[in-house]
Design a protein around this motif. Sequence first.
Motif, PDB file in Angstrom:
ATOM      1  N   LEU A 297      -4.363 -10.211   4.816  1.00  0.00           N
ATOM      2  CA  LEU A 297      -4.905  -8.945   4.325  1.00  0.00           C
ATOM      3  C   LEU A 297      -5.260  -8.024   5.476  1.00  0.00           C
ATOM      4  O   LEU A 297      -6.360  -7.542   5.590  1.00  0.00           O
ATOM      5  N   ARG A 298      -4.305  -7.783   6.353  1.00  0.00           N
ATOM      6  CA  ARG A 298      -4.567  -6.906   7.479  1.00  0.00           C
ATOM      7  C   ARG A 298      -4.497  -5.442   7.100  1.00  0.00           C
ATOM      8  O   ARG A 298      -4.968  -4.611   7.824  1.00  0.00           O
ATOM      9  N   LEU A 299      -3.908  -5.139   5.975  1.00  0.00           N
ATOM     10  CA  LEU A 299      -3.770  -3.743   5.581  1.00  0.00           C
ATOM     11  C   LEU A 299      -4.663  -3.369   4.424  1.00  0.00           C
ATOM     12  O   LEU A 299      -4.687  -2.227   4.008  1.00  0.00           O
ATOM     13  N   THR A 300      -5.371  -4.325   3.833  1.00  0.00           N
ATOM     14  CA  THR A 300      -6.046  -4.030   2.583  1.00  0.00           C
ATOM     15  C   THR A 300      -7.541  -4.196   2.611  1.00  0.00           C
ATOM     16  O   THR A 300      -8.198  -3.839   1.648  1.00  0.00           O
TER      17      THR A 300
ATOM     18  N   ILE B 195       4.978  11.880   6.347  1.00  0.00           N
ATOM     19  CA  ILE B 195       5.723  10.889   5.596  1.00  0.00           C
ATOM     20  C   ILE B 195       5.965  11.412   4.179  1.00  0.00           C
ATOM     21  O   ILE B 195       5.051  11.949   3.556  1.00  0.00           O
ATOM     22  N   PRO B 196       7.178  11.261   3.636  1.00  0.00           N
ATOM     23  CA  PRO B 196       7.439  11.710   2.264  1.00  0.00           C
ATOM     24  C   PRO B 196       6.542  10.987   1.260  1.00  0.00           C
ATOM     25  O   PRO B 196       6.224   9.801   1.412  1.00  0.00           O
ATOM     26  N   THR B 197       6.122  11.708   0.245  1.00  0.00           N
ATOM     27  CA  THR B 197       5.283  11.116  -0.796  1.00  0.00           C
ATOM     28  C   THR B 197       6.064  10.040  -1.546  1.00  0.00           C
ATOM     29  O   THR B 197       7.285  10.126  -1.698  1.00  0.00           O
ATOM     30  N   GLY B 198       5.340   9.035  -2.038  1.00  0.00           N
ATOM     31  CA  GLY B 198       5.965   7.927  -2.751  1.00  0.00           C
ATOM     32  C   GLY B 198       6.401   6.784  -1.868  1.00  0.00           C
ATOM     33  O   GLY B 198       6.925   5.787  -2.370  1.00  0.00           O
ATOM     34  N   SER B 199       6.215   6.905  -0.563  1.00  0.00           N
ATOM     35  CA  SER B 199       6.605   5.821   0.341  1.00  0.00           C
ATOM     36  C   SER B 199       5.547   4.719   0.325  1.00  0.00           C
ATOM     37  O   SER B 199       4.406   4.915  -0.087  1.00  0.00           O
TER      38      SER B 199
ATOM     39  N   SER C  66      12.164   3.200  -0.855  1.00  0.00           N
ATOM     40  CA  SER C  66      12.439   2.737  -2.208  1.00  0.00           C
ATOM     41  C   SER C  66      12.654   1.229  -2.184  1.00  0.00           C
ATOM     42  O   SER C  66      12.949   0.639  -1.143  1.00  0.00           O
ATOM     43  N   GLY C  67      12.514   0.623  -3.355  1.00  0.00           N
ATOM     44  CA  GLY C  67      12.671  -0.825  -3.481  1.00  0.00           C
ATOM     45  C   GLY C  67      11.356  -1.563  -3.594  1.00  0.00           C
ATOM     46  O   GLY C  67      11.337  -2.743  -3.945  1.00  0.00           O
ATOM     47  N   LEU C  68      10.251  -0.907  -3.301  1.00  0.00           N
ATOM     48  CA  LEU C  68       8.934  -1.509  -3.354  1.00  0.00           C
ATOM     49  C   LEU C  68       7.951  -0.457  -3.827  1.00  0.00           C
ATOM     50  O   LEU C  68       8.041   0.706  -3.430  1.00  0.00           O
ATOM     51  N   ALA C  69       7.029  -0.865  -4.690  1.00  0.00           N
ATOM     52  CA  ALA C  69       6.045   0.057  -5.251  1.00  0.00           C
ATOM     53  C   ALA C  69       4.650  -0.349  -4.807  1.00  0.00           C
ATOM     54  O   ALA C  69       4.390  -1.528  -4.522  1.00  0.00           O
ATOM     55  N   PRO C  70       3.718   0.609  -4.738  1.00  0.00           N
ATOM     56  CA  PRO C  70       2.337   0.252  -4.387  1.00  0.00           C
ATOM     57  C   PRO C  70       1.769  -0.751  -5.386  1.00  0.00           C
ATOM     58  O   PRO C  70       1.938  -0.625  -6.588  1.00  0.00           O
TER      59      PRO C  70
ATOM     60  N   GLU D  88       0.826  -1.204   0.000  1.00  0.00           N
ATOM     61  CA  GLU D  88       0.000   0.000   0.000  1.00  0.00           C
ATOM     62  C   GLU D  88       0.860   1.253   0.000  1.00  0.00           C
ATOM     63  O   GLU D  88       1.963   1.264   0.566  1.00  0.00           O
ATOM     64  N   ALA D  89       0.361   2.293  -0.628  1.00  0.00           N
ATOM     65  CA  ALA D  89       1.012   3.592  -0.544  1.00  0.00           C
ATOM     66  C   ALA D  89       0.889   4.125   0.886  1.00  0.00           C
ATOM     67  O   ALA D  89      -0.170   4.043   1.502  1.00  0.00           O
TER      68      ALA D  89
END
Length: 462
Positions: free
Chosen positions: A432-435, A322-326, A368-372, A60-61
């Motif tokens: 799916l605790r976050l979704t 939190i910085p955007t894109g995290s 970085s290293g992981l995308a939504p 997740e973003a």
Amino acid sequence: MNTSRNVSRLTRRTVWLALPLLILAVGVIAALWLLESQPSAPRAKAQQRQARLVTVTPAEAAPATLDFDANGTVEAADATTLRARVSGQIVALTDKLAPGTRFEKDEVLARIDDADYRLALNSTRTDLANARAALRVEQGQQAVAERELSLVGTEVSADERDLALRGPQLEQAKADVEAARTAVEQAQLDLDRTTVRAPFTGIVTERSASLGDVVATSDTLATLAATEAYWVNVSLPVDQLRFIHAAGSDRAGTPAQIYYPDAWGDDAFLPAEVLRIQPALETSGRMARVLLQVPDPLGDNTPADSRLLIGAYVRAALEARIPTGSVLVDSAFVHENNNVWVMTDENRLDIRSVDILYRDANQTVIASGLAPGDAVITSELTAPIQGLPIRVESATVDEQAPDDAPDREATSLADQTGNEADHAVEGVARSLRLTGPPADAGDAVDGSRQARARAHATEPRS
């Protein structure tokens, strides 16, 4: 005769020499025959590696703000020791001076016997009246001296004229009046100080004097704490300071929430803000010290009519930006060496090294290293290898069974397949605790069971 004997001897010698060579040759021939006649088994074909069954959840973003938990102790922003400004016997202590009682600024808390101070005030007033009378007399004498000097008509110097007109005596009379007026003001001030008033709006934390005590100016009457604001000193890791900021002249500090579950329950809180980031680290834990300010801690917004107690150990949640894109993932899915297991589009295991921005026991923010949307593997793998074949749902077992297998074996395999699918879907539901809410996972499990029932219904019966 001798010749035949020699021939016989030579023959025997030749036989003894040739016999070992013959035995050796027979052994070599037998060994070769055994090697050539060994049974050979057909080489087994390499089996294709079975894909591992895993559960996944999408990354997740990260939200714009994230709560950083910290613990701290409550203290009064302003506290003082109340002392009498004049000495004397305490003749009255108001109910406002009881420990735990709140009071307003300038409210009367105690009274000291003022009889002596009233007498002193009357005495100074008398002295002031005498000084004023003496001044009037001197002013009259000065007028007489001026007429006398004009009758003489003699030219005199400025100093002689000032002495002739009684200038020094007039200045002395004026000074006496001013000194008497100052004494009256001091006596009036001492009389007013026999009434002890609150220096600010606050609460009494401790009372040290009693009715009838004779106190001096160095004796303590009570300990007071201001209630306009409380402070909470919390400790944070140094790497979290980049997400918060202190209050300034043009902006408020990072918002925070103060939880006091022992008195208010788990959900109630008071608003606060970051007032200062202190310049020195803790000596023991090397943690950064942050000062939070809680405005009006005893006001009407206090949860459940309970008070925030000075010295209480509380929990603070700081709303860090939190910085955007995290990306936000569960901390349980981040493995050693800051690796995250991801399922690729080719159903392969991708062990990714990520840059962690923040991590606690429950959540991890990845820079970085992981995308939504990346499929993060939530199940455990005993031997994770880069490129390992993986699958989310079980493969159809019926395709692997021989054609002449009995129907009973096919039925058993179908049941096993359905059970594996159920476990896979349930694993997805747990991950799916976050979704999403758990109700979605339950629908998926019911759908899997219905599919298995249809598979039984279409099987041939013997």
